[in-house]
Design a protein around this motif. Structure first.
Motif, PDB file in Angstrom:
ATOM      1  N   ARG A 159       0.806  -1.214   0.000  1.00  0.00           N
ATOM      2  CA  ARG A 159       0.000   0.000   0.000  1.00  0.00           C
ATOM      3  C   ARG A 159       0.840   1.266   0.000  1.00  0.00           C
ATOM      4  NH1 ARG A 159      -5.851   0.515   1.360  1.00  0.00           N
ATOM      5  NH2 ARG A 159      -6.505  -1.120  -0.052  1.00  0.00           N
ATOM      6  N   THR A 160       2.117   1.170   0.332  1.00  0.00           N
ATOM      7  CA  THR A 160       2.898   2.392   0.502  1.00  0.00           C
ATOM      8  C   THR A 160       4.168   2.440  -0.352  1.00  0.00           C
ATOM      9  OG1 THR A 160       3.973   1.324   2.361  1.00  0.00           O
ATOM     10  CG2 THR A 160       2.164   2.780   2.880  1.00  0.00           C
ATOM     11  N   ALA A 161       4.662   1.276  -0.783  1.00  0.00           N
ATOM     12  CA  ALA A 161       6.011   1.246  -1.369  1.00  0.00           C
ATOM     13  C   ALA A 161       6.150   2.167  -2.581  1.00  0.00           C
ATOM     14  CB  ALA A 161       6.382  -0.183  -1.761  1.00  0.00           C
ATOM     15  N   PHE A 162       5.061   2.387  -3.322  1.00  0.00           N
ATOM     16  CA  PHE A 162       5.164   3.198  -4.547  1.00  0.00           C
ATOM     17  C   PHE A 162       5.588   4.630  -4.265  1.00  0.00           C
ATOM     18  CE2 PHE A 162       0.878   3.925  -3.040  1.00  0.00           C
ATOM     19  CZ  PHE A 162       0.701   5.287  -3.254  1.00  0.00           C
ATOM     20  N   ALA A 163       5.356   5.104  -3.046  1.00  0.00           N
ATOM     21  CA  ALA A 163       5.631   6.513  -2.752  1.00  0.00           C
ATOM     22  C   ALA A 163       7.062   6.763  -2.282  1.00  0.00           C
ATOM     23  CB  ALA A 163       4.648   7.026  -1.703  1.00  0.00           C
ATOM     24  N   MET A 164       7.875   5.712  -2.154  1.00  0.00           N
ATOM     25  CA  MET A 164       9.263   5.928  -1.725  1.00  0.00           C
ATOM     26  C   MET A 164      10.027   6.744  -2.771  1.00  0.00           C
ATOM     27  SD  MET A 164      10.646   2.337  -0.206  1.00  0.00           S
ATOM     28  CE  MET A 164      10.148   1.357  -1.583  1.00  0.00           C
ATOM     29  N   ALA A 165      10.940   7.556  -2.303  1.00  0.00           N
ATOM     30  CA  ALA A 165      11.753   8.340  -3.229  1.00  0.00           C
ATOM     31  C   ALA A 165      12.828   7.447  -3.849  1.00  0.00           C
ATOM     32  CB  ALA A 165      12.402   9.496  -2.494  1.00  0.00           C
ATOM     33  N   GLN A 166      13.335   7.896  -4.991  1.00  0.00           N
ATOM     34  CA  GLN A 166      14.428   7.162  -5.635  1.00  0.00           C
ATOM     35  C   GLN A 166      15.614   8.079  -5.782  1.00  0.00           C
ATOM     36  OE1 GLN A 166      14.233   4.659  -9.151  1.00  0.00           O
ATOM     37  NE2 GLN A 166      12.039   4.619  -8.855  1.00  0.00           N
ATOM     38  N   GLN A 167      16.713   7.705  -5.183  1.00  0.00           N
ATOM     39  CA  GLN A 167      17.954   8.476  -5.294  1.00  0.00           C
ATOM     40  C   GLN A 167      17.753   9.954  -5.018  1.00  0.00           C
ATOM     41  OE1 GLN A 167      19.978   7.611  -8.950  1.00  0.00           O
ATOM     42  NE2 GLN A 167      20.757   5.722  -8.093  1.00  0.00           N
ATOM     43  N   ASP A 168      16.978  10.243  -4.004  1.00  0.00           N
ATOM     44  CA  ASP A 168      16.796  11.625  -3.586  1.00  0.00           C
ATOM     45  C   ASP A 168      18.006  12.012  -2.738  1.00  0.00           C
ATOM     46  OD1 ASP A 168      15.734  14.004  -2.180  1.00  0.00           O
ATOM     47  OD2 ASP A 168      13.865  13.390  -3.140  1.00  0.00           O
ATOM     48  N   VAL A 169      18.404  13.300  -2.809  1.00  0.00           N
ATOM     49  CA  VAL A 169      19.511  13.718  -1.933  1.00  0.00           C
ATOM     50  C   VAL A 169      19.076  13.694  -0.481  1.00  0.00           C
ATOM     51  CG1 VAL A 169      20.881  15.091  -3.524  1.00  0.00           C
ATOM     52  CG2 VAL A 169      18.949  16.135  -2.367  1.00  0.00           C
ATOM     53  N   ARG A 170      17.777  13.811  -0.246  1.00  0.00           N
ATOM     54  CA  ARG A 170      17.305  13.620   1.124  1.00  0.00           C
ATOM     55  C   ARG A 170      17.258  12.110   1.351  1.00  0.00           C
ATOM     56  NH1 ARG A 170      12.046  16.863  -0.152  1.00  0.00           N
ATOM     57  NH2 ARG A 170      12.540  15.831  -2.092  1.00  0.00           N
ATOM     58  N   TYR A 171      18.438  11.581   1.715  1.00  0.00           N
ATOM     59  CA  TYR A 171      18.637  10.139   1.713  1.00  0.00           C
ATOM     60  C   TYR A 171      17.621   9.398   2.565  1.00  0.00           C
ATOM     61  CZ  TYR A 171      20.836  11.495   6.043  1.00  0.00           C
ATOM     62  OH  TYR A 171      21.058  12.030   7.279  1.00  0.00           O
ATOM     63  N   TYR A 172      17.092  10.080   3.597  1.00  0.00           N
ATOM     64  CA  TYR A 172      16.154   9.401   4.493  1.00  0.00           C
ATOM     65  C   TYR A 172      14.809   9.151   3.824  1.00  0.00           C
ATOM     66  CZ  TYR A 172      15.672  14.421   5.018  1.00  0.00           C
ATOM     67  OH  TYR A 172      15.575  15.748   4.745  1.00  0.00           O
ATOM     68  N   LEU A 173      14.591   9.722   2.644  1.00  0.00           N
ATOM     69  CA  LEU A 173      13.337   9.446   1.929  1.00  0.00           C
ATOM     70  C   LEU A 173      13.449   8.225   1.023  1.00  0.00           C
ATOM     71  CD1 LEU A 173      12.095  12.997   0.885  1.00  0.00           C
ATOM     72  CD2 LEU A 173      11.623  11.703   2.941  1.00  0.00           C
ATOM     73  N   ASN A 174      14.695   7.762   0.764  1.00  0.00           N
ATOM     74  CA  ASN A 174      14.873   6.607  -0.121  1.00  0.00           C
ATOM     75  C   ASN A 174      14.617   5.308   0.636  1.00  0.00           C
ATOM     76  OD1 ASN A 174      15.723   8.406  -2.101  1.00  0.00           O
ATOM     77  ND2 ASN A 174      17.851   8.258  -1.437  1.00  0.00           N
ATOM     78  N   GLY A 175      13.513   5.238   1.287  1.00  0.00           N
ATOM     79  CA  GLY A 175      13.208   4.047   2.059  1.00  0.00           C
ATOM     80  C   GLY A 175      11.835   4.181   2.675  1.00  0.00           C
TER      81      GLY A 175
END
Lengths: 368, 334
Positions: free
Chosen positions: A142-158
């Motif tokens: 339900r949530t995985a699609f919203a994860m960031a990809q290679q964002d500099v805000r590294y804490y969003l890549n997960g």
């Protein structure tokens, strides 16, 4: 070290374990799988130094000589896969070579010493709990699609896993939209905690959740997340950072509540998306009593218009969105109806399935 | 640098004692910066120092100022499979560190450690990062997660973006004086005389001397020196020398010629140096050529070499035409 096992019992865990092993490896040992034989249990370990997966298979009879060795993962998988179904495979380790025999086939594989294999130690997790695999799968799906990809805000890549007040919640966001799903049943843990599971860990973990009704035991520590099922133990490193305070992002003052058919809206968005700007994917929503008008146009001056009847009473409002974000949400939601809460063109929209859904989605508007 | 099958213990080289003691003190006071830049000429052992420091930082129980060689962390770093250690260098036939490698390393920097407390990234040679790779590194270099150390190794500081340099603490590793190298080199070669001779042949660069000893490159190099000496004295002509030197890699040949010129120019007195302007110009040109080759350009080896050798011969021709031709040609002969 010598044992025999049926091809079919070996293939399933071997396939999953080898999936973790990266193809392009600079270190030879990382393209190997570690085989450990102990009693009547064979365990297979694959790692890419970020995610580690251990698969366990029971052997038909206990073996006399325990031992451990590493062999090239990809080659072993290819050999086992191409052997005929239902065949028995015999493994013999001698003089730094592994011999694989089955029927009239014989393969000799090179090995590397098992002591060089970087296996994560039995960690000391601080938080332990058990959920059903199906429940965890739902949280991730339900949530995985919203994860960031290679964002500099590294804490969003997960993905954030949060234990708070006895309830498990996962949150993913890329800064433009946010997805949140909460487990309805309480989880018995005393202390609250937050960990961020990296993107790769999320994807690998969801591949393991095959048996809906089986338990999965989770251990959260300061450095690792470990999940154990009957056949597998999955360990992943975490993202070392602080997840933003997602509570502040949830719109509180939404007064314009639109209820509509999920399927109708989804189809309407899919059609209008065709003529939206290919890069920005903007669509305009004109919300009026009992109807939403969706308008999209692109730099070629082409235009799409759609009207969907909805359940809404209140002031008219016009608001722009990235249609991909809306479609992502409508794609993972289930149920007949979708609830869209808006306040004004500059505030985020809240999407959920109905009053008692377990998931919440926040999508930021676009200025069009 | 090959990271598999290392010795149990990695120690710094003798002439790095001072830098090492300083680093140790910073570690013991928990003040080791998260970004270090080891800079110095080729062949002084920058990478060995980086490796020794990395393994020291990863070791569970360091002893006597180096890693213990016994613990699990040391065992993994010995076989090159330590999960909290990344060594970035140009991969395969590539001459630069690519952006994908840097991105992967930055992701690693923000992960939790898997084996011990610390994580270490070594980037070498740091001036070989492409521009986009250097930019991708900046954020991670500036603010990595806790107990993470990035060690950059560079030969040419100016070859790196200022944005990268300014984020690191610089540790300068100059060419050590000969008397510090010879005892160490003696352990390699066996006796002092050959150590001294090798070091001189290698232009005072200790690791190059070691390499000459190990791969038996000393004899060909001596011949090559003699050949260049003959060319400098006008005894042989350019095509002959070019044919002989053209057999090896152009970059290597250019380094050898540059070293020959350096050694020669160091021995000149003021009067000689005045006439040596063409030789200095040649050195500049060769440096530009070397930079271009390192950056991936691919000149025709024969043409490049011949043009360098013609300037070389002309330059020495000017030197010889000076007042005391006899003495300078004696110098060349020595």
């Amino acid at each position: 070290m010598k044992f025999s096992i049926s091809r079919d019992a070996l293939l399933k865990p071997l396939n999953l374990v080898a999936g973790v092993v990266e193809r392009r490896q600079t270190l030879p040992i990382l393209s190997n799988v570690l085989m450990v034989l102990e009693g009547d249990q064979l365990s297979l370990t694959g790692t890419d130094l970020e995610v580690e997966l251990v698969g366990r298979v029971a052997l038909p009879s206990p073996v006399s000589a325990p031992g451990e060795v590493t062999v090239p993962a990809r080659k072993l998988v290819d050999i086992c896969k191409s052997l005929p179904e239902g065949s028995e495979i015999q493994f013999t380790v001698e003089d730094g070579k592994v011999t694989v025999r089955s029927g009239r086939s014989r393969f000799t594989l090179s090995t590397l010493p098992a002591r060089e294999f970087p296996a994560v130690e039995e960690g000391v997790g601080t938080h332990r709990f058990t959920v059903k695999q199906g429940q965890l799968r739902r949280l991730i799906d339900r949530t995985a699609f919203a994860m960031a990809q290679q964002d500099v805000r590294y804490y969003l890549n997960g993905m954030l896993l949060e234990l708070k007040g006895g309830r498990l919640r996962v949150v993913a966001t890329d800064g433009h939209r946010l997805a949140m799903c909460t487990l309805p049943s309480p989880v018995p843990v005393d202390e609250d905690t937050q960990v961020i599971l990296p993107r790769k860990g999320v994807l690998e973990l969801s591949r393991l959740l095959l048996e809906e009704d089986q338990d999965i035991a989770m251990v959260l520590g300061s450095n690792h997340l470990r999940a154990t099922t009957d056949g597998f133990t999955f360990t992943s490193k975490l993202v070392d950072g602080k997840f933003p305070d997602y509570e502040r992002v949830l719109p509180r003052a939404a007064d314009k509540i639109v209820l509509g058919s999920r399927l109708e809206l989804r189809q309407a968005f899919t059609r209008t998306a065709i003529l939206s700007n290919e890069k920005y994917r903007g669509v305009r929503l004109k919300v009026a009593p009992d109807v939403i008008e969706i308008v999209a146009n692109n730099p070629e001056q082409e235009q799409a218009e759609e009207q969907v009847s909805v359940d809404y009473q209140g002031d008219s409002v016009e608001i722009g969105f990235n249609v991909s974000y809306l479609l992502d949400v409508l794609g993972v939601l289930s149920g007949e109806q979708v609830k869209l809460s808006l306040s004004d063109p500059n505030s985020s929209a809240l999407l959920e399935e109905s009053e008692d859904g377990d998931s919440l989605y926040v999508v930021m508007p676009m200025r069009l | 640098m090959n990271l598999q099958g290392l010795p149990q213990v990695s120690v710094p080289l003798p002439w790095q004692a001072q830098a090492w003691a300083h680093l140790q003190e910073q570690i013991s006071r928990q003040q080791l910066p998260h970004a270090l830049l080891f800079a110095g000429p080729a062949g002084v052992g920058k990478e060995r120092l980086a490796l020794a420091l990395a393994r020291y930082l990863l070791c569970y129980q360091p002893v006597a100022g180096h890693n213990c060689g016994e613990c699990r962390a040391c065992r993994y770093s010995q076989s090159g499979s330590h999960g909290d250690f990344r060594w970035l260098q140009p991969e395969g036939s590539s001459k630069v560190i690519r952006i994908e490698q840097v991105r992967e390393a930055v992701a690693f920097v923000y992960r939790t450690a898997g084996f011990g407390a610390r994580k270490v990234v070594v980037l070498t040679p740091a001036e070989r990062m492409s521009n986009s790779a250097a930019n991708a590194l900046l954020k991670g270099l500036e603010e990595p997660s806790e107990d993470t150390h990035l060690i950059l190794v560079a030969q040419r500081l100016q070859g790196m973006p200022a944005t990268v340099r300014s984020r690191c603490q610089l540790v300068k590793l100059p060419l050590p004086p000969g008397d510090q190298c010879i005892p160490w080199l003696q352990q390699v070669t066996g006796d002092e005389a050959s150590a001294t001779e090798l070091l001189e042949l290698a232009g005072g660069v200790p690791l190059q001397a070691e390499q000459l000893y190990n791969d038996g490159g000393a004899e060909p190099l001596r011949e090559q020196r003699k050949l260049l000496g003959d060319l400098a004295r006008g005894k042989v002509n350019v095509p002959l020398v070019a044919a002989r030197l053209g057999q090896q890699d152009l970059a290597q040949t250019l380094r050898d010629i540059a070293l020959f010129l350096h050694v020669y120019l160091c021995r000149q007195e003021q009067a000689g140096l005045r006439r040596a302007r063409p030789l200095f110009q040649l050195l500049d040109r060769m440096q530009a050529l070397q930079v271009a080759i390192a950056a991936g350009s691919n000149p025709n080896p024969q043409l490049a070499l011949e043009s360098v050798l013609i300037s070389f011969a002309d330059g020495f021709g000017v030197m010889r035409s000076g007042a005391n031709m006899r003495s300078s040609s004696q110098e060349i002969a020595s």
